[in-house]
Design an enzyme around this catalytic site. Structure first.
Site, short mmCIF file in Angstrom:
data_model
loop_
_atom_site.label_atom_id
_atom_site.label_comp_id
_atom_site.label_asym_id
_atom_site.label_seq_id
_atom_site.Cartn_x
_atom_site.Cartn_y
_atom_site.Cartn_z
N HIS A 1 0.72 -1.20 -0.51
CA HIS A 1 -0.18 0.09 -0.14
C HIS A 1 1.22 1.45 0.11
CE1 HIS A 1 -2.46 3.22 1.76
NE2 HIS A 1 -3.48 2.76 0.86
N HIS B 1 -0.72 12.45 0.15
CA HIS B 1 -0.61 11.52 0.53
C HIS B 1 -2.34 11.40 0.96
CE1 HIS B 1 -0.90 7.31 1.97
NE2 HIS B 1 -1.11 7.50 3.06
N MET C 1 -5.83 9.41 5.50
CA MET C 1 -4.37 10.70 6.38
C MET C 1 -4.73 11.53 5.47
SD MET C 1 -1.29 7.54 6.91
CE MET C 1 -1.03 6.63 8.06
#
Ligand SMILES: *[C@@H]1O[C@H](CO)[C@@H](O)[C@H](O)[C@H]1NC(C)=O
Ligand SMILES: *[C@@H]1O[C@H](CO)[C@@H](O)[C@H](O)[C@H]1NC(C)=O
Ligand SMILES: *[C@@H]1O[C@H](CO)[C@@H](O)[C@H](O)[C@H]1NC(C)=O
Length: 341
Positions: free
Chosen positions: A73, A218, A293
């Site tokens: 990931h 991200h 996130m």
């Protein structure tokens, strides 16, 4: 004529020697790979360390990922002054939960002096540093260990092991420009059926000048746009300049910044993630794929200086922190015009 010709050859030789001395240095490769690990369950984070020789300086000048998004990931490379464990592999995720792993002992990536050096996700390609720029590790750096963290998506079939990792390009030639990374991010929650702004900001208090050159965003699946800014206060109103912005659903590689000018003491660095939650439930910031996130990585260099002591700039995020209530007392907060960029 003959002697002139020879003189000419000697001159050419001297010139090319000089060029060699100035422009070329030896670059070696170190394979920082998982040592045949077996991801025995879903959502496993594994860490493996290397110890840098404490008597020598090395500069990392490139990162070549060796991984596939079908398996991993994400991968993060941490610089640590002390690693989280003395094992060759350990389980290093799920900071929030106290889940005990049956196969690998659990600890954080670093025990002390944690900083991010490199990050990879979604089949991002190699990253080369600009000329004369390198990450200093070893003797004169707080980075005494590098720890590779791989977030595996799912349990492997029996008997299949993994060697994901990064090929590090490094040199012992002194690079006049040291690279550093500042990670901006938030904690917090995203309410159901809501477009949320996750925001953070920090004032540079160190007497240093940083030159941004690359950024990376991200989020997990709810992220729509992530933007980083430098903000300068003035009596006429705050001046917000976009350093980089990206849809985090695109490959999460380091991209060149939009703003390369020096950033110094008193300037404010800020980041915002626009998150859209279509679910009927609240989503929180956390480490699993079900969590979210909000990260903006800023990679920069400093000339004949050491990188910032400030490695992280995190806020507690929504519903408690927004730019419009931040201690910096911002005005002229940018709209979300980011999707057009
Ligand atoms: C990583 O590199 C090794 C060889 O250096 C190779 O055997 C392995 O398959 C690679 N792994 C991935 C995920 O690309
Ligand atoms: C690793 O070993 C060193 C030396 O024995 C010790 O000082 C240190 O505390 C250990 N680190 C961890 C995380 O256990
Ligand atoms: C933690 O690391 C920093 C350098 O990053 C160092 O100055 C400090 O002494 C370390 N603290 C401990 C408890 O080892």
């Amino acid at each position: 004529m003959e002697s002139l010709n020879n003189l000419f050859k000697v001159l050419i030789f001297i010139i090319s020697l000089n060029i060699l001395v100035v422009f070329s240095y030896e670059v070696d490769t170190y394979d920082l790979l998982m040592p045949n690990v077996y991801p025995h369950r879903d959502e496993l984070y594994l860490c493996t360390p290397i110890r840098i020789s404490p008597t020598q300086n090395f500069y990392i000048v490139g990162f070549k990922p060796n991984a596939s998004m079908h398996t991993a990931h994400h991968m993060l490379l941490y610089g640590c002054s002390e690693p989280g464990s003395n094992d060759s592999v350990w389980s290093c995720g799920e900071m929030q939960s106290s889940k005990v792993d049956s196969m690998y002992a659990t600890s954080s990536p670093c025990r002390n002096g944690s900083q991010i050096v490199y990050a990879w996700a979604r089949d991002a390609p190699s990253l080369e540093m600009p000329p004369d720029v390198g990450f200093l590790i070893g003797r004169d750096s707080p980075i005494k260990y590098l720890v590779l963290q791989v977030h595996y998506m799912s349990k492997f079939p029996a008997g299949k092991t993994d060697n994901s990792g990064v090929f590090l390009k490094y040199t012992q030639a002194v690079m006049p420009r040291q690279a550093g990374v500042l990670l901006l991010g938030t904690s917090g929650v995203i309410a159901p059926h809501k477009v949320e702004h996750m925001e953070t900001a920090c004032t540079l208090r160190e007497d240093k000048v940083i030159h941004p050159f690359a950024f990376r965003t991200h989020t997990h699946s709810l992220g729509q746009q992530v933007s980083g800014y430098v903000v300068r206060k003035s009596l006429n109103g705050d001046d917000w300049t976009l350093i980089g912005t990206k849809d985090p659903q695109k490959p999460q590689m380091f991209y060149p910044v939009l703003y390369k000018d020096p950033i110094g003491k008193g300037d404010i660095l800020a980041a915002r993630c626009v998150m859209k939650n279509d679910h009927d439930y609240m989503v929180k910031i956390g480490s699993t794929n079900q969590d979210e996130m909000c990260n903006f990585y800023l990679m920069y260099w400093v000339e004949n200086d050491t990188p910032l002591d400030m490695k992280y700039c995190f806020s507690i995020g929504p519903p408690f922190y927004y730019w419009n209530t931040a201690p910096e007392d911002f005005n002229r907060i940018p709209d979300i015009d980011d999707n057009s960029v």
